[in-house]
Enzyme design. Structure first.
Site, PDB file in Angstrom:
ATOM      1  N   CYS A   1      61.623  47.118  28.182  1.00 57.25           N
ATOM      2  CA  CYS A   1      60.917  48.385  28.303  1.00 57.25           C
ATOM      3  C   CYS A   1      60.234  48.525  29.670  1.00 57.25           C
ATOM      4  O   CYS A   1      60.932  48.746  30.655  1.00 57.25           O
ATOM      5  CB  CYS A   1      59.947  48.564  27.142  1.00 57.25           C
ATOM      6  SG  CYS A   1      59.620  50.293  26.819  1.00 57.25           S
TER       7      CYS A   1
ATOM      8  N   HIS B   1      63.232  47.700  22.353  1.00 56.97           N
ATOM      9  CA  HIS B   1      62.340  46.572  22.027  1.00 56.97           C
ATOM     10  C   HIS B   1      63.002  45.596  21.084  1.00 56.97           C
ATOM     11  O   HIS B   1      62.738  45.601  19.879  1.00 56.97           O
ATOM     12  CB  HIS B   1      61.035  47.108  21.433  1.00 56.97           C
ATOM     13  CG  HIS B   1      60.142  47.719  22.445  1.00 56.97           C
ATOM     14  ND1 HIS B   1      59.177  47.010  23.117  1.00 56.97           N
ATOM     15  CD2 HIS B   1      60.110  48.978  22.941  1.00 56.97           C
ATOM     16  CE1 HIS B   1      58.562  47.808  23.965  1.00 56.97           C
ATOM     17  NE2 HIS B   1      59.121  49.010  23.888  1.00 56.97           N
TER      18      HIS B   1
ATOM     19  N   GLU C   1      62.341  42.563  20.814  1.00 60.32           N
ATOM     20  CA  GLU C   1      61.371  41.552  20.355  1.00 60.32           C
ATOM     21  C   GLU C   1      60.824  41.894  18.973  1.00 60.32           C
ATOM     22  O   GLU C   1      60.297  41.020  18.277  1.00 60.32           O
ATOM     23  CB  GLU C   1      60.222  41.416  21.354  1.00 60.32           C
ATOM     24  CG  GLU C   1      59.102  42.433  21.253  1.00 60.32           C
ATOM     25  CD  GLU C   1      59.450  43.815  21.813  1.00 60.32           C
ATOM     26  OE1 GLU C   1      60.560  43.974  22.375  1.00 60.32           O
ATOM     27  OE2 GLU C   1      58.608  44.726  21.710  1.00 60.32           O
TER      28      GLU C   1
HETATM   29  N1  LIG Z   1      54.728  52.748  29.542  1.00 59.72           N
HETATM   30  C1  LIG Z   1      56.158  52.756  29.781  1.00 59.72           C
HETATM   31  C2  LIG Z   1      56.800  51.576  29.070  1.00 59.72           C
HETATM   32  C3  LIG Z   1      56.800  51.781  27.592  1.00 59.72           C
HETATM   33  C4  LIG Z   1      56.619  50.505  26.780  1.00 59.72           C
HETATM   34  O1  LIG Z   1      56.731  49.387  27.260  1.00 59.72           O
HETATM   35  N2  LIG Z   1      56.280  50.741  25.528  1.00 59.72           N
HETATM   36  C5  LIG Z   1      55.872  49.702  24.624  1.00 59.72           C
HETATM   37  C6  LIG Z   1      54.350  49.694  24.507  1.00 59.72           C
HETATM   38  C7  LIG Z   1      53.825  48.881  23.360  1.00 59.72           C
HETATM   39  C8  LIG Z   1      54.531  47.535  23.264  1.00 59.72           C
HETATM   40  O2  LIG Z   1      54.240  46.654  24.089  1.00 59.72           O
HETATM   41  O3  LIG Z   1      55.418  47.385  22.412  1.00 59.72           O
HETATM   42  C9  LIG Z   1      56.792  54.064  29.318  1.00 59.72           C
HETATM   43  O4  LIG Z   1      56.124  54.818  28.614  1.00 59.72           O
HETATM   44  O5  LIG Z   1      57.968  54.293  29.671  1.00 59.72           O
END
Ligand SMILES: N[C@@H](CCC(=O)NCCCC(=O)O)C(=O)O
Length: 268
Positions: free
Chosen positions: A118, A227, A229
């Site tokens: 991400c 994601h 994970e």
């Molecule tokens: N802020 C960026 C990346 C989005 C992101 O990593 N979301 C996950 C946030 C919560 C987590 O760590 O699972 C965007 O908005 O593109």
């Protein structure tokens, strides 16, 4: 037979202010689910180097077997792709940007296994010369890739759209050769221009790049916008990503330990 030392994976921290208004303190943070996916999915030991900075990257990389750049609610600062901040209400983390941009390039240069998720996916793209849409949902013809923040977490991280793997890519193999696979989606930024040294491994139905490989990388160097994970042990596709990452990290550990033992293989 000597027991091997743990396989170590560095996950850079987020920098956030916590506390009541007027009494906020800086904290270094790492999401549990990222560390857990490294431990359970990659069968490696997650590691934090608090206050790591650019000057310590080479020294710290000599101690680890892989790096995972995690997701985060914060955005990559748009100045890195020559834009002004579009929505000042959205969080940023310039300290993280500075470290992870240099760290991503160092991993590729030194052949240290690198997995981006991400925000981490976005960081690698920008670090290597690509750019991002700051608000994908505002772009004509593109989907809204954000989660419903009021929904339960299980819903936020549930599969929400399909991605189409590129034939012959590592991602297609991790997806068991499927023509498409459904993934979760929690991002407002998204790839606008893919950096020249990267090659797409999957796209969303609206064409947004959802996974890439670093071209010609000496070791595992992949990143995904979704994601994996999230409860990776319950999803064979997500699990395959972390298994492959773990294997690459163990290969790096062998090389690292041999180097530490010196050319004869005897302890230096
Ligand atoms: N802020 C960026 C990346 C989005 C992101 O990593 N979301 C996950 C946030 C919560 C987590 O760590 O699972 C965007 O908005 O593109």
């Amino acid at each position: 037979m000597n027991k091997l030392p743990p396989c170590l994976v560095w996950l850079p921290a987020d920098h956030r202010l916590l506390g009541d208004q007027g009494h906020q303190m800086p904290f270094l943070m790492l999401g549990d689910k990222y560390a857990r996916a490294v431990k359970v999915g990659a069968k490696a030991q997650p590691l934090l180097f608090p206050l790591a900075d650019i000057g310590s990257i080479d020294e710290l990389l000599s101690l680890v077997d892989g790096v995972m750049l995690t997701g985060s609610p914060s955005n990559v600062h748009p100045s890195h792709f020559n834009e002004e901040v579009a929505d000042p209400s959205l969080p940023l983390d310039p300290v993280r940007d500075e470290l992870t941009f240099a760290l991503a390039k160092a991993c590729v240069q030194q052949g240290v296994p690198l997995l981006g998720v991400c925000r981490g996916f976005q960081e690698i793209n920008v670090a290597m010369g690509g750019s991002l849409h700051q608000q994908v949902q505002n772009e004509p013809g593109l989907m809204d890739h954000r989660e419903s923040k009021s929904a339960p977490l299980e819903e936020q991280y549930a599969p929400s759209h399909a991605i189409i793997p590129v034939a012959g890519s590592a991602l297609q193999a991790w997806a068991g050769g499927a023509a498409e696979v459904r993934v979760n989606s929690l991002h407002g930024q998204g790839i606008k221009r893919l950096a020249p040294g990267l090659e797409a491994m999957a796209h969303a139905p609206d064409g947004v790049v959802e996974a890439f490989a670093v071209k010609g990388a000496a070791a595992f160097a992949f990143a995904v916008q979704f994601h994996p994970e999230w409860r990776c042990w319950e999803n064979p596709f997500y699990a395959a990503i972390f298994e492959a990452f773990g294997e690459a990290c163990r290969a790096r550990r062998s090389v690292r330990l041999q180097a530490a033992d010196g050319p004869s293989g005897a302890p230096a």
